[in-house]
Motif scaffolding. Structure first.
Motif, PDB file in Angstrom:
ATOM      1  N   THR A  84     -24.143  -3.363  -4.289  1.00  9.51           N
ATOM      2  CA  THR A  84     -25.791  -5.068  -4.008  1.00  9.51           C
ATOM      3  C   THR A  84     -26.640  -3.635  -3.161  1.00  9.51           C
ATOM      4  N   LEU A  85     -26.030  -2.935  -1.977  1.00  4.51           N
ATOM      5  CA  LEU A  85     -26.582  -2.492  -1.775  1.00  4.51           C
ATOM      6  C   LEU A  85     -27.139  -0.876  -2.298  1.00  4.51           C
ATOM      7  N   ALA A  86     -25.664  -0.329  -2.542  1.00  2.00           N
ATOM      8  CA  ALA A  86     -26.132   0.740  -2.324  1.00  2.00           C
ATOM      9  C   ALA A  86     -26.979   0.877  -4.417  1.00  2.00           C
ATOM     10  N   LEU A  87     -27.180  -0.657  -5.157  1.00  2.00           N
ATOM     11  CA  LEU A  87     -27.850  -0.559  -6.387  1.00  2.00           C
ATOM     12  C   LEU A  87     -29.554  -0.372  -5.476  1.00  2.00           C
ATOM     13  N   THR A  88     -29.490  -1.272  -4.010  1.00  2.00           N
ATOM     14  CA  THR A  88     -30.993  -1.705  -3.561  1.00  2.00           C
ATOM     15  C   THR A  88     -31.347   0.219  -3.496  1.00  2.00           C
ATOM     16  N   ALA A  89     -30.107   1.268  -2.340  1.00  2.00           N
ATOM     17  CA  ALA A  89     -31.084   1.817  -2.060  1.00  2.00           C
ATOM     18  C   ALA A  89     -31.575   2.766  -2.527  1.00  2.00           C
ATOM     19  N   GLY A  90     -30.506   3.235  -3.492  1.00  2.00           N
ATOM     20  CA  GLY A  90     -31.144   4.006  -5.255  1.00  2.00           C
ATOM     21  C   GLY A  90     -32.662   3.781  -6.248  1.00  2.00           C
ATOM     22  N   ILE A  91     -32.922   2.060  -6.106  1.00  2.00           N
ATOM     23  CA  ILE A  91     -33.594   1.272  -6.715  1.00  2.00           C
ATOM     24  C   ILE A  91     -34.936   1.865  -5.820  1.00  2.00           C
ATOM     25  N   ALA A  92     -35.099   1.584  -4.727  1.00  2.00           N
ATOM     26  CA  ALA A  92     -36.098   1.735  -3.717  1.00  2.00           C
ATOM     27  C   ALA A  92     -36.825   3.073  -3.746  1.00  2.00           C
ATOM     28  N   SER A  93     -35.554   4.083  -3.830  1.00  2.00           N
ATOM     29  CA  SER A  93     -35.968   5.749  -3.731  1.00  2.00           C
ATOM     30  C   SER A  93     -36.274   5.899  -5.114  1.00  2.00           C
ATOM     31  N   SER A  94     -35.731   5.604  -5.962  1.00  2.00           N
ATOM     32  CA  SER A  94     -36.587   5.821  -7.158  1.00  2.00           C
ATOM     33  C   SER A  94     -37.789   5.759  -7.157  1.00  2.00           C
ATOM     34  N   LEU A  95     -37.838   4.429  -6.975  1.00  2.00           N
ATOM     35  CA  LEU A  95     -39.528   3.828  -7.082  1.00  2.00           C
ATOM     36  C   LEU A  95     -40.016   4.420  -6.157  1.00  2.00           C
ATOM     37  N   ILE A  96     -39.751   5.414  -4.811  1.00  2.00           N
ATOM     38  CA  ILE A  96     -40.705   6.364  -4.096  1.00  2.00           C
ATOM     39  C   ILE A  96     -40.713   7.699  -4.245  1.00  2.00           C
ATOM     40  N   HIS A  97     -40.027   8.008  -5.237  1.00  2.00           N
ATOM     41  CA  HIS A  97     -40.539   9.668  -5.977  1.00  2.00           C
ATOM     42  C   HIS A  97     -41.118   9.053  -7.393  1.00  2.00           C
ATOM     43  N   LEU A  98     -40.506   8.257  -7.524  1.00  2.00           N
ATOM     44  CA  LEU A  98     -41.801   7.879  -9.187  1.00  2.00           C
ATOM     45  C   LEU A  98     -42.960   8.003  -8.610  1.00  2.00           C
ATOM     46  N   ALA A  99     -43.437   6.879  -6.938  1.00  2.00           N
ATOM     47  CA  ALA A  99     -44.760   6.828  -7.158  1.00  2.00           C
ATOM     48  C   ALA A  99     -44.901   8.533  -6.287  1.00  2.00           C
ATOM     49  N   ALA A 100     -44.746   8.742  -5.716  1.00  2.00           N
ATOM     50  CA  ALA A 100     -44.533  10.250  -5.084  1.00  2.00           C
ATOM     51  C   ALA A 100     -45.268  11.194  -6.613  1.00  2.00           C
ATOM     52  N   LEU A 101     -44.528  11.473  -7.543  1.00  2.00           N
ATOM     53  CA  LEU A 101     -45.006  12.387  -8.575  1.00  2.00           C
ATOM     54  C   LEU A 101     -46.065  11.489  -9.310  1.00  2.00           C
ATOM     55  N   LEU A 102     -46.946  10.177  -8.825  1.00  2.00           N
ATOM     56  CA  LEU A 102     -47.831  10.144  -9.888  1.00  2.00           C
ATOM     57  C   LEU A 102     -48.863  10.119  -8.803  1.00  2.00           C
ATOM     58  N   LEU A 103     -48.634  10.188  -8.040  1.00  2.00           N
ATOM     59  CA  LEU A 103     -49.529  10.766  -6.313  1.00  2.00           C
ATOM     60  C   LEU A 103     -49.857  12.416  -7.239  1.00  2.00           C
ATOM     61  N   VAL A 104     -48.396  12.551  -6.877  1.00  2.00           N
ATOM     62  CA  VAL A 104     -48.893  14.772  -7.262  1.00  2.00           C
ATOM     63  C   VAL A 104     -49.997  14.768  -8.345  1.00  2.00           C
ATOM     64  N   MET A 105     -49.425  14.022 -10.195  1.00  2.00           N
ATOM     65  CA  MET A 105     -49.995  14.405 -10.839  1.00  2.00           C
ATOM     66  C   MET A 105     -51.536  13.445 -10.964  1.00  2.00           C
ATOM     67  N   ALA A 106     -51.784  12.128 -10.122  1.00  2.00           N
ATOM     68  CA  ALA A 106     -53.196  12.642 -10.102  1.00  2.00           C
ATOM     69  C   ALA A 106     -54.383  12.716  -9.198  1.00  2.00           C
ATOM     70  N   LEU A 107     -53.299  13.980  -7.965  1.00  2.00           N
ATOM     71  CA  LEU A 107     -53.670  14.677  -7.171  1.00  2.00           C
ATOM     72  C   LEU A 107     -53.157  16.167  -7.127  1.00  2.00           C
ATOM     73  N   PRO A 108     -53.992  16.385  -8.473  1.00  2.00           N
ATOM     74  CA  PRO A 108     -52.921  18.252  -7.970  1.00  2.00           C
ATOM     75  C   PRO A 108     -53.558  19.253  -7.563  1.00  2.00           C
ATOM     76  N   GLY A 109     -54.467  18.831  -7.026  1.00  2.00           N
ATOM     77  CA  GLY A 109     -55.852  20.068  -7.056  1.00  2.00           C
ATOM     78  C   GLY A 109     -55.471  20.161  -5.049  1.00  2.00           C
ATOM     79  N   SER A 110     -54.641  18.651  -4.904  1.00  2.00           N
ATOM     80  CA  SER A 110     -54.219  18.614  -3.209  1.00  2.00           C
ATOM     81  C   SER A 110     -52.815  19.136  -3.435  1.00  2.00           C
ATOM     82  N   PHE A 111     -52.264  19.376  -4.391  1.00  2.00           N
ATOM     83  CA  PHE A 111     -50.629  20.414  -4.422  1.00  2.00           C
ATOM     84  C   PHE A 111     -50.227  21.443  -4.593  1.00  2.00           C
TER      85      PHE A 111
END
Length: 354
Positions: A84-111
């Protein structure tokens, strides 16, 4: 009328201030380590990356801590907790990585570098990064929390054992109990000298055992019943014609182990708040059965009964027994069945041999 208390998990919960302290330290240490590793590998300092690492670490460790506090560590298998804890860590981390990727794609000039991975690759990398964080969290948050909880639990066990030991010693040494027993013996000296000698020996055994066994945490059913029989014999002599005891102990249960002094408060309650409160002769029965993987102990009296949902005499004794059982095992239970003319208290414990 029934009142039942299951063996609820007895884990000692850590004060929230301590848990927040562990979590805060873990976030700071983990962020610093990851930031230094990033600096060593890239030879550059980037404040935005440092903030991103801190946000990622805080979110994942916070999610792990929140889920861990909701897990029933007493009843849930260890492998299921870890999964349960391993899945929690993996899923939470994946969501944050995906959110960061979306941010980079939305603001290409900033990165300057722009997106470097696909959504699938980002999710997979994020999942395994999260499981790596799980190791940091287990070492810096969960391990100190559980060590502290176990320490407090052991302190509470020790305090309750001391209270139970003192209760038994008081029952044997209580001035009224000793004085009344001596008066009973005095009345028998001339008429029944043999009975008087036997009572003196029984009283001496009770006093000696109460002192010698006060340091023991567990003992066998045979030892518990032997002490209770001596206690009951003196009570029968003091209340001639008003009190009778019945004993039904399975031979296979005699070598089973139970917390020392667990049944004494129940027997004492049954006598003083049950059998002796009825007109004529009262009865107290103790039954101990070996029930497969469980030890079943029942104390029953034919007194007036009481409402288990209301304030009642002897409540402190029942509460003490209930709490001691919860501390001993999450699978122990105490059940009270009270009605006019009968009160039955049943204890069920996991079976343990000496």
């Amino acid at each position: 009328m029934l009142a039942q208390t299951g063996g609820a998990a007895a884990a000692a919960h850590e004060p929230s201030s301590h848990g927040k302290t562990h979590l805060g330290k873990a976030v700071l240490i983990t962020t610093a380590v990851l930031w230094l590793l990033d600096w060593v590998s890239t030879s550059r300092l980037d404040a935005r990356e440092a903030l991103g690492i801190a946000a990622w670490v805080s979110a994942v460790l916070g999610a792990l801590t929140a889920v861990a506090h909701r897990l029933d560590t007493q009843r849930t298998p260890v492998w299921r907790q870890l999964l349960t804890l391993a899945l929690t860590a993996g899923i939470a981390s994946s969501l944050i990585h995906l959110a960061a990727l979306l941010l980079v794609m939305a603001l290409p000039g900033s990165f300057a570098e722009g997106p470097r991975q696909t959504f699938g690759a980002t999710a997979v990398v994020g999942f395994f990064d999260g499981d790596a964080l799980f190791g940091f969290w287990a070492l810096l948050v969960e391990l100190p929390r559980r060590i502290g909880a176990e320490r407090r639990l052991e302190q509470e066990r020790h305090a309750l054992r001391q209270e139970a030991e003192l209760a038994r010693i008081r029952a044997a040494l209580e001035p009224h109990f000793v004085l009344n027993t001596l008066n009973t013996i005095a009345g028998l000296v001339t008429e029944e000298p043999r009975e008087a000698r036997d009572l003196i020996a029984t009283l001496g055994d009770l006093l000696r055992d109460a002192m010698q066994e006060s340091r023991r945490h567990h003992h066998t059913v045979r030892e518990e019943v032997s002490w209770l029989r001596g206690f009951a014999r003196i009570l029968e002599s003091r209340h001639v014609g008003r009190l009778a005891f019945e004993w039904d102990v399975d031979r296979s249960a005699e070598d089973c182990v139970l917390p020392a002094l667990l049944l004494q408060p129940l027997l004492e309650n049954a006598v003083h708040h049950g059998a002796l409160r009825r007109p004529g002769r009262g009865r107290v029965a103790l039954r101990i059965a070996d029930d497969a993987d469980r030890l079943r102990c029942t104390v029953e009296d034919d007194g007036p009964g009481f409402d288990p949902g209301s304030a009642r005499p002897g409540g402190r004794g029942l509460d003490l027994v209930r709490r001691r059982m919860a501390l001993e095992s999450a699978h122990a239970s105490l059940r009270v069945d009270a009605k006019p003319g009968r009160t039955r208290v049943e204890i069920v414990l996991p079976r343990r041999s000496a």
